[in-house]
Design a protein around this motif. Structure first.
Motif, PDB file in Angstrom:
ATOM      1  N   ALA A  60       0.933  -1.420  -0.050  1.00 31.20           N
ATOM      2  CA  ALA A  60      -0.141   0.094  -0.096  1.00 31.20           C
ATOM      3  C   ALA A  60       0.582   1.540   0.213  1.00 31.20           C
ATOM      4  N   ASP A  61       1.777   1.312   0.461  1.00 34.23           N
ATOM      5  CA  ASP A  61       2.869   1.817   0.962  1.00 34.23           C
ATOM      6  C   ASP A  61       4.388   2.258   0.962  1.00 34.23           C
ATOM      7  N   SER A  62       4.982   2.869   0.658  1.00 35.32           N
ATOM      8  CA  SER A  62       6.972   2.468   0.691  1.00 35.32           C
ATOM      9  C   SER A  62       7.268   1.707   1.572  1.00 35.32           C
ATOM     10  N   ALA A  63       6.438   2.340   3.263  1.00 28.19           N
ATOM     11  CA  ALA A  63       7.192   2.108   4.186  1.00 28.19           C
ATOM     12  C   ALA A  63       6.335   0.651   4.113  1.00 28.19           C
ATOM     13  N   MET A  64       5.280  -0.306   3.627  1.00 29.01           N
ATOM     14  CA  MET A  64       5.139  -1.100   3.439  1.00 29.01           C
ATOM     15  C   MET A  64       6.374  -2.120   2.751  1.00 29.01           C
ATOM     16  N   ALA A  65       5.964  -1.434   2.216  1.00 26.02           N
ATOM     17  CA  ALA A  65       7.621  -1.911   1.157  1.00 26.02           C
ATOM     18  C   ALA A  65       9.005  -1.848   1.830  1.00 26.02           C
ATOM     19  N   ARG A  66       9.764  -1.012   2.230  1.00 21.32           N
ATOM     20  CA  ARG A  66      11.063  -1.340   3.242  1.00 21.32           C
ATOM     21  C   ARG A  66      11.195  -2.220   4.560  1.00 21.32           C
ATOM     22  N   ALA A  67       9.123  -3.018   4.501  1.00 21.68           N
ATOM     23  CA  ALA A  67       9.867  -3.732   6.177  1.00 21.68           C
ATOM     24  C   ALA A  67       9.648  -4.955   4.779  1.00 21.68           C
ATOM     25  N   LEU A  68       9.921  -5.296   3.766  1.00 23.79           N
ATOM     26  CA  LEU A  68       9.711  -6.800   3.082  1.00 23.79           C
ATOM     27  C   LEU A  68      11.561  -6.700   2.474  1.00 23.79           C
ATOM     28  N   THR A  69      12.007  -5.614   2.984  1.00 21.36           N
ATOM     29  CA  THR A  69      13.634  -5.501   2.778  1.00 21.36           C
ATOM     30  C   THR A  69      14.311  -5.475   3.201  1.00 21.36           C
ATOM     31  N   THR A  70      15.549  -5.682   3.205  1.00 26.92           N
ATOM     32  CA  THR A  70      16.507  -5.587   3.835  1.00 26.92           C
ATOM     33  C   THR A  70      17.499  -4.410   3.459  1.00 26.92           C
ATOM     34  N   GLU A  71      17.989  -4.185   2.790  1.00 31.79           N
ATOM     35  CA  GLU A  71      18.185  -2.999   1.973  1.00 31.79           C
ATOM     36  C   GLU A  71      16.962  -2.185   1.183  1.00 31.79           C
ATOM     37  N   TRP A  72      17.629  -0.729   1.236  1.00 33.62           N
ATOM     38  CA  TRP A  72      16.746   0.612   0.720  1.00 33.62           C
ATOM     39  C   TRP A  72      17.545   1.968   0.230  1.00 33.62           C
ATOM     40  N   PRO A  73      18.187   1.072  -0.678  1.00 35.89           N
ATOM     41  CA  PRO A  73      19.218   2.610  -0.732  1.00 35.89           C
ATOM     42  C   PRO A  73      18.792   3.394  -1.641  1.00 35.89           C
ATOM     43  N   ALA A  76      16.095   3.786  -4.237  1.00 36.79           N
ATOM     44  CA  ALA A  76      14.991   2.734  -3.966  1.00 36.79           C
ATOM     45  C   ALA A  76      13.928   4.348  -3.299  1.00 36.79           C
ATOM     46  N   GLU A  77      14.286   4.868  -2.619  1.00 38.29           N
ATOM     47  CA  GLU A  77      14.125   5.783  -1.731  1.00 38.29           C
ATOM     48  C   GLU A  77      13.342   6.871  -2.925  1.00 38.29           C
ATOM     49  N   ALA A  78      14.230   7.601  -4.069  1.00 31.50           N
ATOM     50  CA  ALA A  78      14.629   8.109  -4.934  1.00 31.50           C
ATOM     51  C   ALA A  78      12.959   7.549  -6.138  1.00 31.50           C
ATOM     52  N   LEU A  79      12.925   6.864  -5.957  1.00 29.22           N
ATOM     53  CA  LEU A  79      12.343   6.451  -7.012  1.00 29.22           C
ATOM     54  C   LEU A  79      10.720   5.996  -6.266  1.00 29.22           C
ATOM     55  N   ALA A  80      10.878   5.456  -5.673  1.00 31.13           N
ATOM     56  CA  ALA A  80       9.295   5.566  -4.910  1.00 31.13           C
ATOM     57  C   ALA A  80       8.695   6.280  -4.576  1.00 31.13           C
ATOM     58  N   GLU A  81       9.689   7.517  -4.032  1.00 31.44           N
ATOM     59  CA  GLU A  81       9.563   9.091  -3.959  1.00 31.44           C
ATOM     60  C   GLU A  81       8.296   9.252  -5.126  1.00 31.44           C
ATOM     61  N   ARG A  82       9.039   8.950  -6.447  1.00 36.84           N
ATOM     62  CA  ARG A  82       8.478   9.898  -7.651  1.00 36.84           C
ATOM     63  C   ARG A  82       7.197   9.370  -8.599  1.00 36.84           C
ATOM     64  N   TYR A  83       7.257   7.361  -8.216  1.00 35.70           N
ATOM     65  CA  TYR A  83       6.860   7.331  -9.235  1.00 35.70           C
ATOM     66  C   TYR A  83       5.371   5.948  -7.762  1.00 35.70           C
ATOM     67  N   TRP A  84       6.134   6.182  -7.103  1.00 39.52           N
ATOM     68  CA  TRP A  84       4.746   5.112  -6.351  1.00 39.52           C
ATOM     69  C   TRP A  84       3.264   5.492  -5.724  1.00 39.52           C
ATOM     70  N   PRO A  85       1.844   5.811  -6.316  1.00 41.57           N
ATOM     71  CA  PRO A  85       1.762   4.515  -6.895  1.00 41.57           C
ATOM     72  C   PRO A  85       1.569   4.414  -7.455  1.00 41.57           C
ATOM     73  N   GLY A  86       2.042   3.009  -8.909  1.00 43.33           N
ATOM     74  CA  GLY A  86       2.324   3.904 -10.302  1.00 43.33           C
ATOM     75  C   GLY A  86       2.954   2.506 -10.727  1.00 43.33           C
ATOM     76  N   PRO A  87       2.818   3.052 -12.143  1.00 44.99           N
ATOM     77  CA  PRO A  87       3.045   1.567 -12.822  1.00 44.99           C
ATOM     78  C   PRO A  87       5.071   1.273 -12.590  1.00 44.99           C
ATOM     79  N   LEU A  88       5.896   0.885 -11.571  1.00 40.39           N
ATOM     80  CA  LEU A  88       7.548   1.251 -11.723  1.00 40.39           C
ATOM     81  C   LEU A  88       7.321  -0.059 -10.423  1.00 40.39           C
ATOM     82  N   THR A  89       8.643  -1.515 -10.665  1.00 39.16           N
ATOM     83  CA  THR A  89       8.008  -2.805  -9.454  1.00 39.16           C
ATOM     84  C   THR A  89      10.064  -2.004  -8.967  1.00 39.16           C
ATOM     85  N   LEU A  90      10.426  -2.672  -8.347  1.00 39.23           N
ATOM     86  CA  LEU A  90      11.117  -2.470  -7.308  1.00 39.23           C
ATOM     87  C   LEU A  90      12.237  -3.449  -6.947  1.00 39.23           C
ATOM     88  N   VAL A  91      13.081  -4.003  -7.591  1.00 35.90           N
ATOM     89  CA  VAL A  91      13.970  -5.549  -7.218  1.00 35.90           C
ATOM     90  C   VAL A  91      14.952  -5.198  -6.100  1.00 35.90           C
TER      91      VAL A  91
END
Ligand code: TXA
Ligand code: MG
Length: 309
Positions: A60-73, A76-91
């Protein structure tokens, strides 16, 4: 129309390990609780998807995404900030909380925040991340309407929510990020240049349609209709009866289908056009070659995959 009751029902099904087809802004997804291995196993089974093909986890948001990862470079922060919610998937490197079946055993997880009110509301009500591949059977064209999902699955899924036609129409751009590096794994409506502008450095592009693809599960024949697909100009059409998907120069064929001449409109219409052409049971489907401009990259990828046998 999706009611409040439908949303509650969807959330209840997901919480108890069921699977629900739900709209996102890109394509319809086949969702299950990403933290429930049995639910995820059912997604693979219903889709007929090889276990080597990892799924995207929707949050639902980047906090929830972060909680599922062990690194958040910072990338990731910049792309999530700019494009979420939206058609971008981060690995990103995955937290141990994510079952291995979701990522096909990979140490990374693909995550995105979908820009669709129904998808977001379902994730919030279910209170869990939702693993969802596109809601088509393996090798079918992705669905952009609820009817497409019904055509593929009928009653094989617990619930199909109708959120109208998808606004984007092709699958999300997939980018693997590390500190100081980014790799475009699947092109989409968000372009390489847009990703680079946001992260402030260049991004690599992995693989190509011709070669082996490093985004596992991106088999060449991922998006093919049953009818043979070729890419050609109006004056190069084969003999026999066929459909012609054109955006610039029409041709006289059994089924001419005109598509918008700009990339976003074309993306919205492409998969419906391919399904319509396929259902007409013709000898071939021909597609007019696409423009070479960067905003067409995701579409060139999908169209050449559709033409791959
Ligand atoms: O727009 C979309 O992305 C849609 C909607 C439903 O969100 N979903 C979708 O999922 O297209 P699917 O399963 O059809 O495609 C998932 C893509 C595949 O190309 C897969 O290889 C890549 O994401 N992927 C998933 N996990 C990955 C990982 N850990 N590393 C690299 N690629 C991954
Ligand atoms: Mg798919």
């Amino acid at each position: 129309m999706v009611t409040n009751l439908d949303l509650d029902q969807a959330a209840a099904i997901l919480r108890t390990g069921g699977i629900v087809a739900l709209p996102t802004e890109t394509v319809y997804g086949l969702g299950g609780d990403a933290l429930n291995s049995a639910a995820v196993a059912r997604i693979y089974a219903v889709k007929g998807r090889p276990a080597t093909s990892p799924l995207i986890v929707h949050v639902a948001d980047s906090a929830m995404a972060r909680a599922l990862t062990t690194e958040w470079p910072p990338e990731a922060e910049a792309l999530a900030e700019r494009y979420w919610p939206g058609p971008l998937t981060l690995v990103l490197p995955k937290s141990p909380q994510i079952p291995d079946i979701v990522t096909a055993g990979l140490p990374t997880v693909a995550i995105r925040v979908p820009a669709h009110p129904i998808a977001l509301e379902i994730i919030r009500r279910a209170g869990t991340p939702i693993a969802a591949p596109s809601a088509n059977r393996f090798t079918e064209v992705s669905p952009t309407t609820a009817q497409h999902v019904r055509d593929s699955f009928g009653s094989a899924v617990d619930l199909i929510l109708d959120g109208g036609p998808c606004e984007v129409g092709i699958e999300s751009t997939v980018v693997a990020v590390e500190r100081g590096a980014a790799t475009l794994l699947r092109p989409g409506i968000i372009t390489q240049a847009e990703v680079e502008a946001v992260i402030g450095h260049s991004a690599a592009v992995a693989g190509s349609v011709e070669g082996a693809h490093p985004s596992p599960g991106m088999h060449a024949r991922h998006y093919s209709p049953r009818t043979p697909v070729i890419i050609c100009n109006a004056d190069e059409l084969p003999t026999g009866r066929g459909a012609y998907l054109y955006h610039h120069r029409p041709a006289q064929t059994a089924l001419p289908i005109g598509l918008p001449g700009e990339a976003r409109g074309y993306a919205q219409a492409l998969y419906s056009a391919l399904r319509e052409a396929d259902q007409a049971n013709l000898d071939w489907i021909a597609i007019e070659p696409l423009p070479g401009a960067p905003e067409w990259a995701g579409l060139r990828d999908r169209v050449s995959r559709a033409a791959q046998r």
